[in-house]
Design an enzyme around this catalytic site. Sequence first.
Site, PDB file in Angstrom:
ATOM      1  CB  THR A  68      -1.006  -0.032   1.177  1.00 52.65           C
ATOM      2  OG1 THR A  68      -1.941   1.043   1.023  1.00 52.65           O
ATOM      3  CG2 THR A  68      -0.326   0.095   2.533  1.00 52.65           C
ATOM      4  CG  ASN A  69      -0.311   4.716  -1.436  1.00 46.30           C
ATOM      5  OD1 ASN A  69      -0.922   5.585  -0.846  1.00 46.30           O
ATOM      6  ND2 ASN A  69      -0.850   4.040  -2.441  1.00 46.30           N
TER       7      ASN A  69
END
Length: 395
Positions: free
Chosen positions: A202-203
Site C-alpha cells: 500500500t502507500n
Amino acid sequence: MHIVVGVSGGIAAYKACELVSRLVQDGHQVRVVMTSKAAQFVAPLTFRALTGHAVGMDSDDEPEGPLSHVRLAHWADAMIVAPATAELLARLAEGLADDLLSLVYLGCRGPVVMAPAMEAEMWAHPATQRHVARLTADGVVVVGPKSGRLASGHWGQGRMAEPDELIEALRDATSVKDLAGVKMVVTAGATWEFFDPVRLLTNPSTGLMGVLIAHFAARRGAEVSLVYGPSVSAKLRPDLRGYPVVSATDMLEAVERAVRSMPADVLVSAAAVSDFRPARPRSEKAHKDNVGLTWEMQRNPDIIRTMAQRYGDRMLMVGFAAETEDPVRSATIKRQEKGLHAIVANLVGQGRGFGDGAHEAWLIADNGEWSIPGASKEATATFLLDWIRDRLRSR
Ligand code: C5P
C-alpha cells in the site's frame, strides 16, 4: 460569518460551550443569547469569556445597547439554537417571542439550525413532533437528536447533535448550491494489495483530498458517490453514496458501478491506486523461512485511463498527479496519455505531500493552466470544483 447562538435550559447546554468555542476558533464572530433556565446550567460568564461579548437573556436585556434584539437579528448571518428544549421548540414554532432568544429568532433573516435535546418520550410526543414539523416547514434546519444515553440514565433518541455536525449543517445551510444537479463520482485513499492474508502492499495516502472534494461538492448541492480505499478513516457525510473497496481491481469495478448507476457527469480520481499487485497471493500466511525474497508482481488496471476510454466522450475526467520533480510538465504529459480533461499536479517528496497541507499545486486542463492559490487541500478542492462547475456549464 456573524452567528448568534441561542442556548436553552437543558443539560446539553454544556455542549453549547464547545460549539461556541469551535465557532470562534474557526474565525466566526459569535454572540450568545440564553434563556434564563439555560443560565442555571451554564453561567453567562462562560459564554462571555468564550466570545468576548456580553450575553443577554430577558427581552429588556441590552447586551448590544438599546433594541438589542433588532440589532442582533440584523447583525446575524445565521443562527444556531443548541440545545433546543421541547418548551423552546414549542414557543418558536408558535412565534411566541417573550425573551431575547425568541425575539432574535423572529427577526433573523438568515438560515437557522436547531439542535433539539430532551428525554426520548418528550421527543417522540406528537406535540413535539408537530412543532418540529412546523419549524421545518418554516425553513429551520433541525439536526438530531441522536440516540444514546440520556441524562436520566435511560437510552433513547434525545441526545443533542455534536458540535461538528452542527457546524457542518450550518455550512450546508449557508453555502451556494452552484453544483446542484451535478452527479459526481470521487475516488479516495490508498488501495490494499494482499500478498497473503496478513501482508499487503500500500502507500501512505490518507484519502483526505478525495474526501474533501466529495464533502465540498455535496455541500454545494452535487450528488456524490465516494469510492474509497481502506486507509480512509474520516467520518463521511451521510448524504454520500459510499463504496468501500480494498484493492485496485475492486476499485475499478466499484467506480464502473457508481458511474453507471448515477449516471455520473464527472469522475474525480484522487485515489492513490497501487500500480502493482502480487501476481499470486497466497491463501495461507507465508512463513518467512520457506518463501524467497522476491515476489512476482502484476500491473493493476489504470482506473481513470480505463474510464476515460469508456466514458470520456460523455463525462469530465479529472485525475491527480503527485510528482517529485517538474510537476507541470509531467502532469501535462500524464493528462494527455490518460485522456483526461484536467489533472491536478502537486509536488511531493522532500517532506511534502501525503497528509500535509502546504504544497504547491496546479490545475492543468484542456482549456487552460492555473497555479492554485494557497494550494492547501481545501483550496485545491474549492478551485477544482469551481473549474468543474464552469467547465460543465460551458459544454
Ligand atoms: O500514473 P499516476 O499513478 O501518477 O496517475 C495518477 C492518477 O491516476 C490519479 O488520478 C490516480 O487516481 C489515477 N490512477 C488510477 N489507477 C491506477 C493508478 C492511478 O486511476 N492504477
